[in-house]
Design a protein around this motif. Structure first.
Motif, PDB file in Angstrom:
ATOM      1  N   ALA A 126      44.743 -51.180 -13.021  1.00 45.29           N
ATOM      2  CA  ALA A 126      44.006 -50.415 -14.030  1.00 45.29           C
ATOM      3  C   ALA A 126      43.235 -49.273 -13.384  1.00 45.29           C
ATOM      4  O   ALA A 126      43.259 -48.136 -13.859  1.00 45.29           O
ATOM      5  CB  ALA A 126      43.063 -51.337 -14.788  1.00 45.29           C
ATOM      6  N   VAL A 127      42.612 -49.585 -12.253  1.00 48.94           N
ATOM      7  CA  VAL A 127      41.847 -48.547 -11.552  1.00 48.94           C
ATOM      8  C   VAL A 127      42.781 -47.437 -11.085  1.00 48.94           C
ATOM      9  O   VAL A 127      42.509 -46.247 -11.262  1.00 48.94           O
ATOM     10  CB  VAL A 127      41.079 -49.158 -10.350  1.00 48.94           C
ATOM     11  CG1 VAL A 127      40.497 -48.050  -9.476  1.00 48.94           C
ATOM     12  CG2 VAL A 127      39.976 -50.077 -10.844  1.00 48.94           C
ATOM     13  N   ALA A 128      43.925 -47.846 -10.549  1.00 45.49           N
ATOM     14  CA  ALA A 128      44.890 -46.847 -10.060  1.00 45.49           C
ATOM     15  C   ALA A 128      45.269 -45.900 -11.187  1.00 45.49           C
ATOM     16  O   ALA A 128      45.350 -44.684 -10.987  1.00 45.49           O
ATOM     17  CB  ALA A 128      46.136 -47.554  -9.514  1.00 45.49           C
ATOM     18  N   LYS A 129      45.477 -46.451 -12.374  1.00 47.10           N
ATOM     19  CA  LYS A 129      45.826 -45.578 -13.500  1.00 47.10           C
ATOM     20  C   LYS A 129      44.613 -44.748 -13.903  1.00 47.10           C
ATOM     21  O   LYS A 129      44.698 -43.534 -14.082  1.00 47.10           O
ATOM     22  CB  LYS A 129      46.323 -46.395 -14.704  1.00 47.10           C
ATOM     23  CG  LYS A 129      46.687 -45.515 -15.890  1.00 47.10           C
ATOM     24  CD  LYS A 129      47.288 -46.278 -17.063  1.00 47.10           C
ATOM     25  CE  LYS A 129      47.628 -45.302 -18.196  1.00 47.10           C
ATOM     26  NZ  LYS A 129      48.140 -45.969 -19.408  1.00 47.10           N
ATOM     27  N   ALA A 130      43.469 -45.423 -13.961  1.00 50.96           N
ATOM     28  CA  ALA A 130      42.251 -44.749 -14.423  1.00 50.96           C
ATOM     29  C   ALA A 130      41.959 -43.503 -13.584  1.00 50.96           C
ATOM     30  O   ALA A 130      41.600 -42.458 -14.106  1.00 50.96           O
ATOM     31  CB  ALA A 130      41.071 -45.717 -14.371  1.00 50.96           C
ATOM     32  N   ARG A 131      42.183 -43.627 -12.274  1.00 49.82           N
ATOM     33  CA  ARG A 131      41.851 -42.487 -11.386  1.00 49.82           C
ATOM     34  C   ARG A 131      42.634 -41.249 -11.775  1.00 49.82           C
ATOM     35  O   ARG A 131      42.186 -40.130 -11.586  1.00 49.82           O
ATOM     36  CB  ARG A 131      42.135 -42.865  -9.935  1.00 49.82           C
ATOM     37  CG  ARG A 131      41.086 -43.837  -9.378  1.00 49.82           C
ATOM     38  CD  ARG A 131      41.566 -44.508  -8.113  1.00 49.82           C
ATOM     39  NE  ARG A 131      42.003 -43.528  -7.120  1.00 49.82           N
ATOM     40  CZ  ARG A 131      42.807 -43.825  -6.102  1.00 49.82           C
ATOM     41  NH1 ARG A 131      43.254 -45.071  -5.963  1.00 49.82           N
ATOM     42  NH2 ARG A 131      43.143 -42.906  -5.238  1.00 49.82           N
ATOM     43  N   LEU A 132      43.807 -41.441 -12.377  1.00 48.69           N
ATOM     44  CA  LEU A 132      44.643 -40.285 -12.732  1.00 48.69           C
ATOM     45  C   LEU A 132      44.428 -39.831 -14.172  1.00 48.69           C
ATOM     46  O   LEU A 132      44.942 -38.797 -14.593  1.00 48.69           O
ATOM     47  CB  LEU A 132      46.117 -40.643 -12.530  1.00 48.69           C
ATOM     48  CG  LEU A 132      46.521 -41.024 -11.103  1.00 48.69           C
ATOM     49  CD1 LEU A 132      47.956 -41.512 -11.075  1.00 48.69           C
ATOM     50  CD2 LEU A 132      46.337 -39.847 -10.174  1.00 48.69           C
ATOM     51  N   GLU A 548      50.885 -41.763 -13.750  1.00 44.28           N
ATOM     52  CA  GLU A 548      49.981 -42.873 -14.044  1.00 44.28           C
ATOM     53  C   GLU A 548      50.717 -44.205 -13.987  1.00 44.28           C
ATOM     54  O   GLU A 548      50.289 -45.154 -13.333  1.00 44.28           O
ATOM     55  CB  GLU A 548      49.349 -42.676 -15.435  1.00 44.28           C
ATOM     56  CG  GLU A 548      48.320 -41.544 -15.471  1.00 44.28           C
ATOM     57  CD  GLU A 548      47.975 -41.092 -16.884  1.00 44.28           C
ATOM     58  OE1 GLU A 548      47.149 -40.179 -17.022  1.00 44.28           O
ATOM     59  OE2 GLU A 548      48.546 -41.647 -17.846  1.00 44.28           O
ATOM     60  N   LEU A 549      51.881 -44.260 -14.631  1.00 40.73           N
ATOM     61  CA  LEU A 549      52.625 -45.522 -14.663  1.00 40.73           C
ATOM     62  C   LEU A 549      53.072 -45.904 -13.255  1.00 40.73           C
ATOM     63  O   LEU A 549      53.004 -47.067 -12.861  1.00 40.73           O
ATOM     64  CB  LEU A 549      53.842 -45.389 -15.587  1.00 40.73           C
ATOM     65  CG  LEU A 549      53.531 -45.170 -17.069  1.00 40.73           C
ATOM     66  CD1 LEU A 549      54.817 -45.119 -17.883  1.00 40.73           C
ATOM     67  CD2 LEU A 549      52.607 -46.249 -17.607  1.00 40.73           C
ATOM     68  N   GLU A 550      53.515 -44.897 -12.475  1.00 40.72           N
ATOM     69  CA  GLU A 550      53.973 -45.202 -11.121  1.00 40.72           C
ATOM     70  C   GLU A 550      52.816 -45.719 -10.278  1.00 40.72           C
ATOM     71  O   GLU A 550      52.915 -46.758  -9.626  1.00 40.72           O
ATOM     72  CB  GLU A 550      54.600 -43.962 -10.467  1.00 40.72           C
ATOM     73  CG  GLU A 550      55.256 -44.268  -9.129  1.00 40.72           C
ATOM     74  CD  GLU A 550      56.246 -43.188  -8.710  1.00 40.72           C
ATOM     75  OE1 GLU A 550      56.120 -42.046  -9.199  1.00 40.72           O
ATOM     76  OE2 GLU A 550      57.144 -43.496  -7.905  1.00 40.72           O
ATOM     77  N   ALA A 551      51.683 -45.033 -10.376  1.00 39.95           N
ATOM     78  CA  ALA A 551      50.502 -45.486  -9.622  1.00 39.95           C
ATOM     79  C   ALA A 551      50.163 -46.917  -9.997  1.00 39.95           C
ATOM     80  O   ALA A 551      49.912 -47.765  -9.141  1.00 39.95           O
ATOM     81  CB  ALA A 551      49.331 -44.564  -9.921  1.00 39.95           C
ATOM     82  N   GLN A 552      50.210 -47.206 -11.295  1.00 37.24           N
ATOM     83  CA  GLN A 552      49.888 -48.543 -11.796  1.00 37.24           C
ATOM     84  C   GLN A 552      50.831 -49.568 -11.162  1.00 37.24           C
ATOM     85  O   GLN A 552      50.389 -50.595 -10.652  1.00 37.24           O
ATOM     86  CB  GLN A 552      50.064 -48.546 -13.324  1.00 37.24           C
ATOM     87  CG  GLN A 552      49.176 -49.519 -14.056  1.00 37.24           C
ATOM     88  CD  GLN A 552      49.342 -49.381 -15.567  1.00 37.24           C
ATOM     89  OE1 GLN A 552      49.932 -48.421 -16.069  1.00 37.24           O
ATOM     90  NE2 GLN A 552      48.826 -50.359 -16.296  1.00 37.24           N
ATOM     91  N   GLY A 553      52.106 -49.259 -11.161  1.00 36.16           N
ATOM     92  CA  GLY A 553      53.091 -50.204 -10.629  1.00 36.16           C
ATOM     93  C   GLY A 553      52.961 -50.388  -9.134  1.00 36.16           C
ATOM     94  O   GLY A 553      52.954 -51.506  -8.618  1.00 36.16           O
TER      95      GLY A 553
END
Lengths: 560, 254, 432, 292
Positions: A126-132, A548-553
């Motif tokens: 979630a954080v990874a996505k949030a950052r973007l 965002e999705l890639e970062a999340q994964g």
């Protein structure tokens, strides 16, 4: 907002629903170590008013520019938390949720360590996505408080009146030279034998008197551009055409009766009429001394080439048969049917009344339909009754054919103009059979009456009122907040191949003057199919970008 | 083997599968902890390069779940999900992974038990397969990157994007293609594009057609044909000629 | 603008409420049960698209809950109505939940710990619930409620386990019935229907034979969130039902016991349920006994055709005379006359589903008394005119939709709900 | 509890066992039976098929006698019971018919007012005496016996005329069987007809119908069949041998009893006083099992 992400993480105990099955403090401690996380805390109930207060305070105190809540499911709580962010002046699209209850603590109740690890991963994702995440706007569009109703039958009249009574201007477009539609050709109407003109008369009167309603007789809609709120239409009356700008459009073009030419010797053998014609004869008392009348149901309906049931024919037959017997009780009236479609309270009552009055019901099988031949004094009907197990021969004075309602021939043209679909029978196809029976998938266009499918007057009226309600909603609001989660085309990449246009189920994508794809965000529903399919990868989905999705994964696989 | 905990990534559509997964929790139905969920609005949003990149980075399996056919919140997004999955499967296999490492399933919002079963089943299957070779074998990792590039390139995407129409409505001449014909077209296209993208990647280091043929294990004539196409596309160009044989190299800004 | 009252939180009431709220008119949604959703929430799939029922309804339920213009009053009934169109004063009695809606997070911990098992009406009695319970997983509001008639504390002053385990401290045994006095411009009646109880039709053995179910019970049995997780284990012995018979017109189209009218929807839901069985078990033998196949709706005939040709569901014209139970095998025998062939015959079945008619809500009586309207002979509300004013009533400002005025299917109810909303909106403007 | 006992033709002509067992057992349950002087045939079915008037006259006549006695009428035969109930119904519906009938009755100083109550044996035992009372009086409980209940059509149909027991799910005879300590359970053919009404029209069919039911009853593991109707009894007991022949099935041995016979055994009466010797089906082994 400084572009350096400062994420605040709020981990919910949800009483013991989460805290009882995984180590919340540990998750918080871990969250503090994540890149971009400026603050993390645990709450007993993040969704409680006190929990929401904490979020708002933290946003200010730690000048957070992203918020992640790890608790239950976004499906029920996302808007709540987004609300808190907005109240603290943070764009709601800078919020992300980690579902560590419904999809973690509740499904791993006996694996504390693993569940804790999973919760950490979910928060990290979630954080990874949030950052973007980037702030998104929900653009508003104006809705013209003007409705257009196509079709001046009972449905159209009722819809137009309702819109007028709701306070909107209405353009009522009727193809013929007079209002009233098919009811103009009918006399008595079931279930209560009211005269058709007594139903249409008052409606037409009120429509004519309503200052909000402009009636366009002898007119058709020849062009439609734009989308909900601003349809640029063109209405052609005789030679001249005029542009009309409307906010919503209601389709009430009605249906047609099948001409049963070629069925049971209609048009060839003397004494064979349709229910419609019989209605006229009864009105003028011209049935005369016809003693034996045979009605045949499902003429050209429920067949291979026209599979649907026309719904109203059985009740119509019951009504006419009863009228015939009331006129002359010595008459013999037979109804040859396949399956009686007299349903519900009113229409079953018709059936029972007809039986009481002596109407004879004879079932026939589709595989063995009746045969009508020319006899000395009139048509002779031979029908095999499976219930009696024998073939009956009836010397009739009159044979009445119940022909089905069929779609209007110009449905096709209109469906292309409005970019709305027809079903396989040629009737208009609503957005969802169950829950959106009056809407089209295309926003701002609505359907009612027999243009939708064969139905009784009463149900057409209820639908017409309903369509008016649906159309009235956006017009009453005046402005429409369109979704932010839509697709955006990067024109520098788009090659104008048109793949996305093909794929979009909502006609939200069109080609602009340069032949490149352009998204009408007011119409886009944000499914993302176009983006995922664009050959040039020129389309991105707001709030669900590839990055965002890639970062999340990737965050799920390894710690950043 | 027994202590192997697969890393599984799941794309769940917001309207059916994600709701179904929530219901699993509400019903307290238990399943293994290996799944990491990414919520998307529609299963049709899942762009093949994403799963491929996850696999390349060491995910042991990727599952995609959406509404049942006919139930799609976006009318027919899941039909396109199916098409894209067809491409994904092929590329996964080309890259030298088991097809089974990616899965597409339909789970409705009322199928809490089914979701648990689907996840458990998938995890068990991955356990049997063992850890992804991508984690240890750089070749496979490279192949997956190749597959990812192929999935990002125009040709395959264009075909996938048009499949549904070609089958249901027909092409510009109105002739429809059968499922079989489409499969065939897809297979060939994947074969070609995969190889070409692999060449493109290999040629980051200048190489002769011979060397390429050896690395790819295919006939050098075929390699040359690809080189021709790739040069037309402006992906690779002649780098230098070393003792009579030309070396090619991927162009920097391709 | 004055608010509008919608009575009944089924799909019709929900639609009417959303239509009005979306255009900016505030709505009081009055529901007698602890959750909105009505009968549609109990259904497994909906025809002809086979959409999962709760999947398409739940979002609308949540929308109602979140909507700033909608106030949901659960466990509430209308007691008295005075005034007239544009200015109704409605007295609503709200039964105590014994749980603080503001505090309860719907975690369900209390329901796990509660020691008292009670028949779960929502699961049609095929399962038990607890004395403190959440009506169903997607309930809106997602709040527990205490069934005081069965709660140990309310019955004999002991237990209080729920309040001990509730992490949110939401349990409130002291809650009293609340009386709300609401002023509204119009009232939309969407009280829906209930299922006919076929026990009196002894020949079908309902109540005597465990494997003779009503259609609603079958909906729960076949539903993934039902007692068997959607597997067709017959109630008597858990054996998978392979041969299933559906009996149409149970309590309808009859002049002896039951009701003379056709219930409109049974032929089609039976077809849907038959298809569901075939989807579970393509080899299953499914037969539908009918009198007239009612296929008058959009796409219905095509749906039946598909059920016959693609799924192999068989249809026999004839109303079974008797259902018998073999004490040795536990199997059921359905005796019938095929009125097309004239053969009197019998058929073995593992499960028999009685497609019972829709009947009026008994609560309609109390409500009409409050409104000063009269019901028809079957207890349904009467429209002002069955032809030209289908959704208005004899009392200006009171409108009808859904099954409150007779059996009808979901799309018809939803369309009418919007129709009633339009009437209310027109009236609200007139009195604004 | 005092009743005018109406025996009817079948019982008087060849079902002495029934009469004996009734006279033996009912008094033990505190029921006083008063014979009806000058009672005649009820007119059913023979006369009713040729002359409605004749039938109603005969039925009404017996009803009138009971009225005169001031007692409720207790017919032993399902057929007679239905005959009386139907006549009462028609005379209620049709005052004219009633006055004609009364005209005839007048000649012997009788008059039908419609005050009389017709009570079926099952009603007398189940509703008025009560199974619980019988349980108390049982001295020789019918242990380990599975006994099939056959109430008989005329006792329960037509549904809107007969209120003796539920036409689709009759349970009174079953309860009475259980009261004796025996076991019984529902079986699919329980309310099937014995076939005797067809005897005149088609003997073969009659035997087939009766035989199929006997077979079924055996197949469920019942030790015996019990009824209260002499017509049904004659089919299953008296014609059992004929049935065997017609169905070519010699295994078809099923003891058949009148309820009052089993009642008697349970109350401790000797088999002779219950006319058990007159049963033609193989009842002995069971009788021994009970009496030993």
């Amino acid at each position: 907002m400084s572009d350096e992400p400062r994420v605040g993480v709020f981990v919910c105990h949800c009483g013991i629903n989460i805290g009882g099955y995984l180590d919340v403090p540990d998750v918080v401690k871990y969250a503090e170590t994540m890149p971009g996380v400026a603050y993390a805390e645990a709450n007993l109930y993040t969704c409680s008013s006190d929990g929401l207060q904490k979020i708002k305070e933290a946003i200010k105190k730690h000048s957070l520019n992203r918020v992640v809540v790890a608790s239950c499911t976004p499906r029920t709580h996302e808007t709540l938390f987004q609300g808190a962010c907005e109240e603290a002046g943070l764009n709601k699209y800078l919020f992300e949720m980690a579902n560590i209850r419904d999809q973690c603590s509740w499904v791993h109740m006996h694996e504390r360590d693993k569940a804790t690890q999973k919760a950490k991963d979910l928060v990290r994702m979630a954080v990874a996505k949030a950052r973007l995440l980037t702030p998104e706007e929900e653009p508003e569009i104006d809705i013209q408080p003007v409705g257009m109703v196509i079709g001046g039958g009972v449905s159209g009249l009722t819809a137009a009146l309702s819109l007028a009574n709701q306070g909107f201007k209405v353009h009522l477009v009727e193809r013929e030279v007079r209002l009233g539609g098919y009811l103009n050709e009918l006399d008595r109407l079931f279930p209560n034998n009211a005269r058709a003109e007594d139903v249409t008369g008052p409606l037409i009167q009120q429509v004519k008197e309503a200052p909000e309603i402009t009636v366009h007789l002898n007119s058709t809609v020849t062009d439609v551009k734009g989308f909900i709120g601003n349809f640029d239409t063109e209405v052609t009356t005789g030679e001249k055409t005029q542009p009309l700008n409307v906010g919503t459009i209601i389709v009430a073009t009605g249906a047609n009766y099948l001409n049963p030419k070629g069925f049971y010797g209609y048009g060839e053998v003397e004494g064979i009429v349709t229910q419609l014609e019989l209605g006229g004869l009864i009105k003028e008392h011209k049935v005369g001394d016809a003693k034996t009348v045979v009605m045949i149901q499902c003429v050209g309906a429920r067949t291979a080439e026209r599979p649907y049931c026309s719904r109203i024919c059985c009740s119509e037959a019951m009504k006419n048969a009863t009228l015939l017997l009331e006129e002359d009780p010595r008459r013999e009236v037979h109804i040859l049917y396949r399956d009686l479609q007299t349903y519900g309270l009113e229409y079953t009552a018709l059936e029972l009344d007809a039986k009481r009055k002596g109407v004879k019901l004879i079932k026939y099988e589709a595989e063995r339909p009746p045969v009508v031949t020319k006899g000395e004094k009139g048509p002779v009907v031979k029908v095999f009754s499976p219930l009696m197990g024998e073939e009956l021969t009836i010397e009739a004075d009159m044979v009445v054919l119940s022909a089905p309602l069929i779609p209007n021939e110009d449905n096709k043209k209109l469906s292309q103009l409005l970019k709305v679909p027809l079903n396989q029978d040629g009737f208009f196809l609503e957005a969802h059979v169950k829950l959106r029976p009056l809407d089209f998938a295309t926003d701002g266009v609505y359907i009612c009456g027999t243009a939708h499918s064969p139905k009784e007057v009463a149900e057409s009226l209820a639908q017409a009122r309903g369509a008016a309600s649906r159309a009235g909603i956006p017009m009453a609001k005046g402005r429409l907040r369109t979704a932010a989660i839509t697709s955006v085309v990067d024109e520098t990449k788009c090659s104008g191949c048109g793949t996305c246009i093909e794929l979009c189920s909502y006609n939200a994508i069109t080609k602009n003057e340069r032949g490149l794809a352009q998204v009408t965000s007011a119409v886009c529903k944000g499914c993302g199919v176009c983006g995922a399919s664009c050959p040039e990868r020129a389309i991105t989905m707001r709030h669900f970008t590839n990055e965002e999705l890639e970062a999340q994964g990737l965050a799920a696989i390894k710690e950043a | 083997m027994s202590d192997f905990e697969p890393k599984i990534i799941g794309f769940l559509c917001n309207w059916c599968s994600y709701a179904g997964a929530d219901l699993t929790g509400v019903s307290r139905i238990q399943y293994p902890t290996n799944l990491r969920v990414i919520r998307v609005m529609c299963s049709g949003r899942v762009d093949p390069p994403l799963p491929l990149s996850f696999l390349a980075e060491g995910a042991d399996g990727v599952m995609i779940t959406g509404c049942h056919i006919g139930d799609c919140h976006y009318i027919d997004g899941n039909l396109y999900a199916k098409r894209k999955f067809g491409l994904l499967e092929r590329l996964v296999e080309k890259a030298g992974l088991e097809r089974g490492r990616v899965m597409l399933e339909w789970v409705s919002a009322s199928e809490g038990q089914k979701f648990a079963d689907v996840v458990t089943g998938f995890i068990e299957m991955i356990r049997e397969m063992g850890p992804t070779p991508a984690a240890t074998d750089p070749e496979i990792r490279l192949n997956l990157r190749v597959a990812q590039e192929a999935a990002e390139a125009y040709r395959l995407r264009a075909i996938v994007g048009k499949e549904e129409k070609l089958e249901k409505k027909g092409n510009v001449y109105g002739d429809k293609l059968s499922q079989e014909e489409l499969e065939k077209i897809m297979d060939d296209a994947v074969e070609l594009e995969y190889t070409r993208n692999k060449i493109k990647l290999l040629l980051k280091e200048p190489m002769s057609v011979k060397e390429l043929a050896k690395k790819l294990g295919i006939d050098s004539k075929v390699v040359l044909e690809h080189i021709v196409v790739l040069r037309q596309r402006g992906w690779v160009d002649l780098h230098e000629v070393r003792d009579h044989s030309p070396l090619y190299k991927t162009m920097e800004v391709a | 603008m004055k608010p509008v009252m919608v009575i009944g939180g089924g799909v019709a009431g929900i639609q009417a409420a959303l239509d009005l709220a979306d255009r900016g008119i505030s709505v009081h949604l009055v529901e007698k049960d602890p959750s909105i959703g009505g009968v549609m929430a109990q259904l497994d799939k909906t025809l002809p698209t086979m959409d999962c029922s709760i999947c398409i309804l739940a979002p609308k339920m949540i929308e109602c809950f979140r909507h700033p213009n909608i106030t949901i009053h659960t466990q509430s009934r209308v007691k008295d109505v005075s005034g007239g169109a544009g200015d109704f004063n409605v007295k609503v009695l709200k039964e105590p939940r014994s749980v603080d809606e503001a505090k309860c997070t719907g975690c369900g911990l209390c329901t796990q710990k509660c020691p008292t098992k009670v028949r779960n009406e929502w699961q049609e009695g095929l399962m038990d619930r607890k004395a403190i319970y959440i009506m169903f997983p997607q309930a809106v509001p997602l709040t527990a409620t205490i069934d005081r008639d069965h709660c140990l504390y309310f019955q004999n002053g002991v237990c209080q386990l729920c309040s001990k385990v509730c992490p949110a401290g939401a349990i409130d045994y002291e809650q009293k019935p609340e009386e709300l006095n609401l002023n509204v411009s119009s009232i939309i009646v969407a009280t829906g229907f209930q299922e006919y109880d076929p026990t009196e039709l002894k020949e079908y053995g309902y109540g005597r034979f465990k494997d003779v179910l009503t259609a609603m019970e079958f909906e729960r049995l076949v539903c993934a969130s039902g007692p068997t997780g959607g597997h067709l284990n017959r109630p008597s012995d858990g054996k998978l039902a392979h041969r299933v018979a559906f009996v149409q017109c149970v309590g309808s189209r009859t002049h002896k016991k039951g009701y003379p009218y056709c219930s409109s929807v049974c032929c089609m839901y039976a077809t849907k349920e038959a298809v569901l069985i075939k989807e579970h078990d393509p080899a299953a033998e499914v037969t539908i006994f009918y009198i007239d196949l009612k296929v008058f709706g959009k796409g219905f005939q095509q749906f039946v055709d598909r059920a016959k040709s693609h799924y192999g569901v068989s249809y026999i014209r004839g109303r079974p005379g008797e259902i018998r139970l073999n004490p040795l095998t536990g199997g059921l025998t359905v005796w019938y006359e095929d009125t097309v062939t004239g053969d009197v015959s019998s058929m073995e079945a593992d499960l028999v589903v009685l497609c019972t008619t829709m009947i009026a809500r008994p609560g309609n009586k109390e409500l009409t008394r409050a409104l000063g309207l009269e019901l028809d002979e079957w207890g349904f509300f009467k429209p002002l005119n069955p032809l030209s004013n289908p959704v208005e009533t004899g009392l200006p400002g009171v409108f009808l939709c859904g099954c409150s005025h007779g059996p009808r299917d979901i799309p018809e109810s939803v369309a009418e709900a919007s129709g009633a909303a339009a009437c209310a909106a027109e009236l609200a403007r007139r009195f604004a | 509890m005092k009743y005018a006992l109406y025996l009817g033709c079948t019982v008087q002509s060849d079902q002495f066992g029934y009469e004996a067992s009734v006279r033996e057992t009912l008094p033990k349950l505190g029921i006083e039976l008063v014979d009806m002087r000058g009672a005649s045939c009820c007119g059913f079915p023979a006369l009713s098929s040729v002359s409605k008037m004749g039938w109603h006259y005969l039925s009404a006549r017996n009803l009138a006698i009971a009225e005169k006695m001031g007692l409720d009428l207790l017919p032993l035969c399902n057929g007679c019971h239905l005959s009386f109930v139907e006549t009462m119904h028609f005379l209620e519906e049709d005052p004219e018919l009633r006055s004609i009938i009364n005209g005839h009755l007048e000649r012997e100083g009788l008059r039908y007012e419609g005050r009389v109550k017709v009570v079926h044996l099952l009603e007398a035992l189940h509703d008025r005496v009560g199974a619980e009372v019988i349980v108390d009086k049982v001295v020789k409980p019918l242990k380990n016996l599975k006994i099939a209940s056959h109430p008989g059509c005329h006792a329960i149909r037509p549904s809107d005329l007969q209120k003796v027991d539920d036409p689709e799910d009759p349970q009174k005879l079953d309860n009475l069987i259980k009261a004796l300590g025996a076991e019984t359970f529902d079986y699919p053919e329980k309310i099937d007809c014995c076939g005797s009404q067809l005897a005149v029209a088609s003997g073969r069919t009659t035997l087939k119908i009766a035989g199929d039911k006997l077979k079924a009853v055996k197949s469920y593991g019942f030790d015996a069949l019990v009824t209260t109707c002499p017509f049904c009894f004659k089919m299953y007991d008296g014609r059992q041998r004929a049935i065997k022949g017609a169905l070519k099935d010699n295994s078809l041995d099923l003891p058949v009893f009148y309820y009052t016979q089993l009642l008697g055994l349970a109350l401790g009466s000797s088999p002779d006083r219950l006319g058990l010797r007159m049963n033609m089906s193989p009842v002995d082994s069971i009788v021994e099992r009970i009496t030993e």
